[in-house]
Design an enzyme around this catalytic site. Structure first.
Site, short mmCIF file in Angstrom:
data_model
loop_
_atom_site.label_atom_id
_atom_site.label_comp_id
_atom_site.label_asym_id
_atom_site.label_seq_id
_atom_site.Cartn_x
_atom_site.Cartn_y
_atom_site.Cartn_z
CG MET A 62 -1.76 1.27 1.33
SD MET A 62 -2.89 1.43 -0.04
CE MET A 62 -3.93 0.02 0.27
CB CYS A 63 2.35 3.35 -2.01
SG CYS A 63 3.53 1.99 -1.84
N GLY A 64 0.93 5.78 -0.98
CA GLY A 64 0.24 6.98 -1.39
C GLY A 64 0.98 7.56 -2.57
#
Length: 573
Positions: A1-3
């Site tokens: 998960m990343c932004g």
């Protein structure tokens, strides 16, 4: 998960706001990085500025892959938010998937833009898994972007009215209006060398090309994003029962899906307790999530615990109803407001059944109790996270997911009953499992039974195909924004591409059986294939549990008095 965040502009780009940077860092607490490019157009006077920002939640590989990922050979940039479980049908090993994908994307030095574009599209189309991405191809000055074919990760787009900039982000910068969800119906591309001249300046050519997930979808039975739907009608004599091959096939594909999602999860960097817990399940006690818990038990190392997160809300409207009932029926026992929630009741029952059939697993039932005032105190944040979704139904579902993902609650390990003073803990798990998708695949909604009653199997087939076709248009981007806020990644085993392909290729009578309403074992016709599997796994009570929507099971629906008479589709005020 990343932004991930990206801006393309004809004017120098200011730093992103501190609020947006914090929101992106909440999604990816392990690393934050930024890179920029300047594209000088052929006329020599015009410059396009590109700025990319990424934050990282490290769950793959043996190191933190610092993003944005950059090619030392070509200068191309990849912002990757997601999980590539397979490429060209082959499972990804222990290596970092983002680094692998950049290497594949940048592997070909094409002599023409057409061959280069074909190469890039083939790589993206070959990926199975949830993802959103930005890829700047420095060789031919194009930006590719999109969300996976089932829309499981968030990506928003905002095109400035003056035509001078276009922005992308995992989460909206609420200081700017106009954010929209990127559709999950294909891979998109923007040619950055193309521009529109004006009398004084030039503007970005924001005409965006879209490429289908399937390069040549054909036929009325095609689900455009994933494959062919089996529209065959059942023979006169058919039966879905314990001996049906489809039940064992479902078990196989669900286990294959879970292996990718529950094995090799790294230990959280700062464990909050002595227990080794890396996985948590969004746990209502319903059929879909309890089957996932039971199968995960067979796969996760016995030394690791599994958290079952069950959320319940204090709903003033329901509290008032309960008081009225007790006044008219005083012999009823006084019940804790949270323990009276339908999902808490089914959750405890399912917890007891899991402990009974899997006694050697360290299960923790985490009872998340949310007082009304606490929910209201978080409302503005929840509304900003779910934006651009903005209805009362969005809010009621988002509340439940938001507090469940936070994972703060009372812990029960040995007793399935309510205790007066249980210990309060925060689940350390950074991977959450959700049972979403089973209803769409196997006919679990009440509208599926209604479709059968109105038009038999022919009408039911149409309804199920419609559900699968529009999964990418549903609310998974919203859910991703809500739960990733806590530095958690939600995974959807039922939406694994191979499992979905198995489900849509299976004939309707091998999934549900509304023609034979009453199974000898009293197993409902809706999602009967999954109910039979649950029974086979020893979950006798769960196999017979009724379907219930999350906002009603956790009692987040219409909590405020002003919403008591409004529709779920009403815009939040």
């Amino acid at each position: 998960m990343c932004g991930i965040h990206g801006v393309i502009s004809t004017v120098p780009i200011p730093n992103i706001s501190s609020e947006l940077r914090n929101a992106l860092s909440n999604r990816g607490p392990d690393h934050s990085g930024q890179t920029s490019r300047e594209l000088h157009l052929p006329n020599g006077d015009s410059i396009i500025h590109l700025n990319f920002t990424s934050t990282v939640l490290a769950l793959r590989g043996d190191h933190v892959a610092k993003q944005p990922l950059e090619s030392s050979a070509t200068g191309s940039v990849l912002c990757w938010n997601g999980e590539a479980w397979r490429i060209d049908g082959q499972p990804i090993g222990s290596e970092n998937d983002g680094e692998l994908i950049l290497a594949k994307l940048d592997a070909t030095d094409s002599s023409s833009s057409e061959s280069r574009e074909s190469h890039i599209l083939n790589i993206i189309r070959s990926i199975d898994g949830p993802f959103a991405f930005l890829f700047y191809d420095a060789q031919f000055k194009r930006l590719y972007f999109g969300r996976d074919r089932l829309g499981r990760r968030s990506l928003l787009i905002n095109q400035a009215e003056d035509g001078n900039s276009i922005s992308f982000s995992s989460i909206a910068d609420i200081s700017a209006a106009g954010w929209k969800e990127v559709e999950a119906d294909g891979v998109y591309a923007l040619n950055l060398e193309s521009r529109i001249a004006t009398s004084h300046d030039f503007k970005l050519d924001t005409r965006i090309a879209r490429y289908e997930w399937l390069s040549s979808p054909r036929g009325d039975n095609m689900v455009p994003s994933i494959g062919s739907f089996n529209m065959a009608l059942p023979p006169q004599e058919h039966k879905l029962d314990f001996g049906s091959v489809s039940v064992e096939m479902l078990r196989y594909w669900l286990c294959e899906s879970l292996k990718l999602r529950v094995l090799n999860i790294p230990e959280p960097p700062s464990p909050l307790s002595d227990a080794d817990v890396r996985l948590a399940i969004l746990f209502s006690g319903g059929l879909d999530c309890t089957v996932l818990a039971r199968l995960a038990h067979d796969l996760v190392p016995s030394s690791q615990g599994i958290d079952l997160i069950n959320v319940a809300f204090e709903n003033p409207r329901q509290v008032a109803v309960d008081k009225t009932v007790r006044r008219t029926q005083p012999y009823l026992p006084v019940t804790d407001v949270y323990e009276a929630c339908p999902d808490r009741i089914t959750g405890r029952k399912a917890f007891a059944e899991l402990r009974s059939i899997c006694p050697d697993r360290h299960w923790r039932f985490i009872a998340v109790n949310v007082p009304y005032e606490e929910a209201l105190s978080h409302k503005s944040r929840v509304v900003s996270l779910m934006y651009p979704h903005n209805t009362e139904m969005d809010l009621s579902i988002a509340f439940a997911l938001y507090f469940a993902a936070r994972g703060i609650g009372n812990s029960y390990t040995h007793s399935c009953e309510w205790e007066p003073d249980p210990p309060s803990i925060t689940s350390p798990a950074r991977v959450l499992l959700s049972g979403l998708g089973a209803d769409e695949l196997f006919g679990g909604y009440s509208r599926h039974e209604a479709a059968f009653k109105n038009g038999g199997y022919a009408r039911l087939v149409e309804e199920l195909m419609l559900d699968i076709s529009r999964i990418g248009q549903r609310n998974l981007g919203r859910d991703d924004r809500i739960m990733a806020h806590w530095g958690k990644e939600v995974r959807f085993p039922y939406l694994d591409e191979e499992l979905v392909r198995f489900a849509i290729s299976s004939p309707i009578w091998e999934k549900c059986d509304f023609q034979h309403q009453f199974h000898p074992a009293v197993i409902d016709p809706a999602k009967r294939i999954l109910r039979l599997l649950a029974d086979e796994l020893g979950l006798k009570a769960i196999a017979r549990e009724k379907k219930r929507a999350i906002q009603f099971g956790s009692r987040t629906a219409k909590m405020e008095s002003r919403t008591s008479r409004v529709r779920g589709t009403t815009t939040i005020t």
